[in-house]
Scaffold this active site. Sequence first.
Site, short mmCIF file in Angstrom:
data_model
loop_
_atom_site.label_atom_id
_atom_site.label_comp_id
_atom_site.label_asym_id
_atom_site.label_seq_id
_atom_site.Cartn_x
_atom_site.Cartn_y
_atom_site.Cartn_z
N ASP A 38 0.83 -1.20 0.00
CA ASP A 38 0.00 0.00 0.00
C ASP A 38 0.87 1.26 0.00
O ASP A 38 1.56 1.54 0.98
CB ASP A 38 -0.90 -0.02 1.24
CG ASP A 38 -2.06 0.96 1.16
OD1 ASP A 38 -2.05 1.82 0.27
OD2 ASP A 38 -2.97 0.85 1.99
N ASP A 39 0.88 1.99 -1.10
CA ASP A 39 1.65 3.23 -1.25
C ASP A 39 3.16 2.99 -1.33
O ASP A 39 3.95 3.84 -0.89
CB ASP A 39 1.39 4.19 -0.08
CG ASP A 39 -0.03 4.73 -0.04
OD1 ASP A 39 -0.83 4.36 -0.92
OD2 ASP A 39 -0.34 5.51 0.87
N CYS B 200 -6.06 4.17 -3.34
CA CYS B 200 -6.36 2.80 -2.90
C CYS B 200 -7.59 2.14 -3.52
O CYS B 200 -7.49 1.11 -4.19
CB CYS B 200 -6.51 2.77 -1.38
SG CYS B 200 -5.12 3.45 -0.47
N ARG C 205 -7.69 -1.05 -6.32
CA ARG C 205 -8.07 -2.41 -5.92
C ARG C 205 -9.27 -2.92 -6.72
O ARG C 205 -9.35 -4.12 -7.04
CB ARG C 205 -8.35 -2.43 -4.41
CG ARG C 205 -7.09 -2.26 -3.60
CD ARG C 205 -7.34 -1.71 -2.19
NE ARG C 205 -6.11 -1.08 -1.72
CZ ARG C 205 -5.15 -1.71 -1.04
NH1 ARG C 205 -5.29 -2.98 -0.70
NH2 ARG C 205 -4.05 -1.07 -0.69
N LYS D 215 -5.74 -5.67 3.89
CA LYS D 215 -6.62 -4.52 3.65
C LYS D 215 -7.56 -4.78 2.47
O LYS D 215 -7.12 -5.12 1.38
CB LYS D 215 -5.76 -3.28 3.37
CG LYS D 215 -6.54 -2.05 2.96
CD LYS D 215 -5.60 -0.89 2.71
CE LYS D 215 -6.31 0.27 2.04
NZ LYS D 215 -5.43 1.42 1.81
N HIS E 221 -10.77 -2.52 1.54
CA HIS E 221 -11.02 -1.16 1.05
C HIS E 221 -11.88 -1.10 -0.21
O HIS E 221 -11.70 -0.23 -1.08
CB HIS E 221 -9.70 -0.41 0.82
CG HIS E 221 -9.86 1.06 1.13
ND1 HIS E 221 -8.81 1.94 1.16
CD2 HIS E 221 -10.95 1.79 1.45
CE1 HIS E 221 -9.23 3.15 1.45
NE2 HIS E 221 -10.54 3.08 1.65
N SER F 293 -8.38 1.59 5.18
CA SER F 293 -7.01 2.02 5.47
C SER F 293 -6.75 2.18 6.97
O SER F 293 -7.64 2.52 7.75
CB SER F 293 -6.70 3.34 4.77
OG SER F 293 -6.64 3.17 3.38
N HIS G 161 1.40 2.39 3.96
CA HIS G 161 0.45 3.50 4.12
C HIS G 161 0.66 4.12 5.51
O HIS G 161 0.95 3.42 6.48
CB HIS G 161 -0.98 2.97 4.00
CG HIS G 161 -2.02 4.03 3.81
ND1 HIS G 161 -2.39 4.90 4.81
CD2 HIS G 161 -2.78 4.35 2.73
CE1 HIS G 161 -3.34 5.71 4.36
NE2 HIS G 161 -3.60 5.40 3.10
N ASP H 212 -0.27 -0.71 -4.82
CA ASP H 212 -1.55 -0.20 -5.31
C ASP H 212 -1.45 1.16 -5.98
O ASP H 212 -2.32 1.54 -6.76
CB ASP H 212 -2.60 -0.16 -4.19
CG ASP H 212 -2.28 0.85 -3.08
OD1 ASP H 212 -1.11 1.28 -2.97
OD2 ASP H 212 -3.20 1.19 -2.32
N ASN H 213 -0.41 1.92 -5.69
CA ASN H 213 -0.19 3.23 -6.34
C ASN H 213 1.16 3.75 -5.90
O ASN H 213 1.90 3.08 -5.18
CB ASN H 213 -1.31 4.23 -5.98
CG ASN H 213 -1.68 4.30 -4.51
OD1 ASN H 213 -2.78 3.91 -4.12
ND2 ASN H 213 -0.75 4.77 -3.68
N LYS I 25 1.88 9.54 -5.15
CA LYS I 25 0.51 9.12 -4.92
C LYS I 25 -0.48 10.27 -5.20
O LYS I 25 -0.19 11.42 -4.92
CB LYS I 25 0.36 8.66 -3.47
CG LYS I 25 -1.06 8.28 -3.07
CD LYS I 25 -1.14 7.85 -1.62
CE LYS I 25 -2.59 7.50 -1.25
NZ LYS I 25 -2.70 7.00 0.14
#
Length: 447
Positions: free
Chosen positions: A42-43, A82, A86, A136, A138, A161, A227, A279-280, A294
């Site tokens: 995540d991130d 996010c 996803r 996660k 989300h 998150s 994250h 994810d990004n 991001k």
Amino acid sequence: MKIKLKQYILIILVFILISISSCKNKNDCTENLPNIILFFTDDQGYADLSSYGAEGFDTPHLDQLASEGIKFTNFYVPATVCTPSRAGLLTGRYPKRSNLHEAVLFPYSNEGLSVKEYTMSEMLKESGYSTSCIGKWHLGHKDEFMPNNHGFDEFYGVPYSNDMDNHYYKNIDFQSPPLPLYRNTELIESGPDQQFLTKKYTEEAISQIRNRGDNPFFIYLAHNMPHTPLHASPSFKGKSKKGLYGDVIMELDWSAGAIIRVLKEEGIYENTIFIFTSDNGPAVGSALPLRGRKAETWEGGQRVPGIIVWPDRIPKGKVSDEIVSTLDLFPTLAKISSSKIPNGLIMDGIDISEFLLSPETVNLPARPFYYYARNGKVEAIRLGEWKLHIAKSKGWDVNANGIFNVSLYNLELDIAEENNVAHQFPEIVEKLTNMMKEFDANLPNEK
């Protein structure tokens, strides 16, 4: 002698017919299908692995993984944040098709991924896989949107998150609850100590692998880290030269290594597809040499590290500059797992399985990739070496730079998106502008 030969042939034919008929039950025909692990962070930024240029911390396990398969240098996600990322991953479709393309979901949101959407997990489950979501989610915290209603046999994780833990949203006067940790639909802990989340998820994945049944498995391991707020377990605090962020990445690397070690101990590593990506782009880390981060449609917001390994079938030590995205994973895994995608279901990704098996001889077709901003609007397009920006909602300082102008970059020559050549190639600007507007205009009307 002739009679015996005829009898022998008849016996063989009967055996073949029985085998074929037994395969009508897919659970009986999954013996050689690969296990699949989708390790999703995540991130985590493009340059947040040693093999992608990270400095101040080491990621030996993921670097080793990259050397055992294909490391992608043009690997993308279909969103800058996010939730939409996803949605795209699990459906193989741009998030706008599922109406999850704007911003992210919150603890007060009433929306989520519709049960009408057909997911990767549903497809694999129908093909005889045991399916698990760890970490996660989300994609909606209401019961109807949760993982068990989207093809996952098992869910162990949190619905959104980690920064939404016990958070007060002043603008709407809403107090979110302590971060809920679920096992399937049962709330097992409120406000878990986040420094142990990475460890908890890793231990759960290992337990599921060790206690697997006869069917192949699909584990979607979606870590909360890196994250913010950042958390690392005591074993990793202070390990890196990059402070807590580096510690967090090193623990994620440990997580991948621990899972791979168990796969090898269980004798199933060779026939397991292991996919690593984020994810990004980064909120804290690095996307260098890319521009942006991001929530921005510059390369740093949507180009992420991507590694795909299948020791039995994918050649080792390959580095590819082919343009690939998480949208491609759904149709690719469908082909590899002999699964069927429902007739009429529009996929935005393509099957890249032939390329994965023969990266030196197979070239992927040229196709556009569209960059949707956090506000849900399409801002850019890439086709081959060319990337065109028509708007910029984030990552552009109007006060310092003035109104954003249409910008064209040759990414093969200008990976940092510094030299706008729009005025030199007006025909390319026109072509890409038309492609982008036509695609986006038709997208909401397609099913």
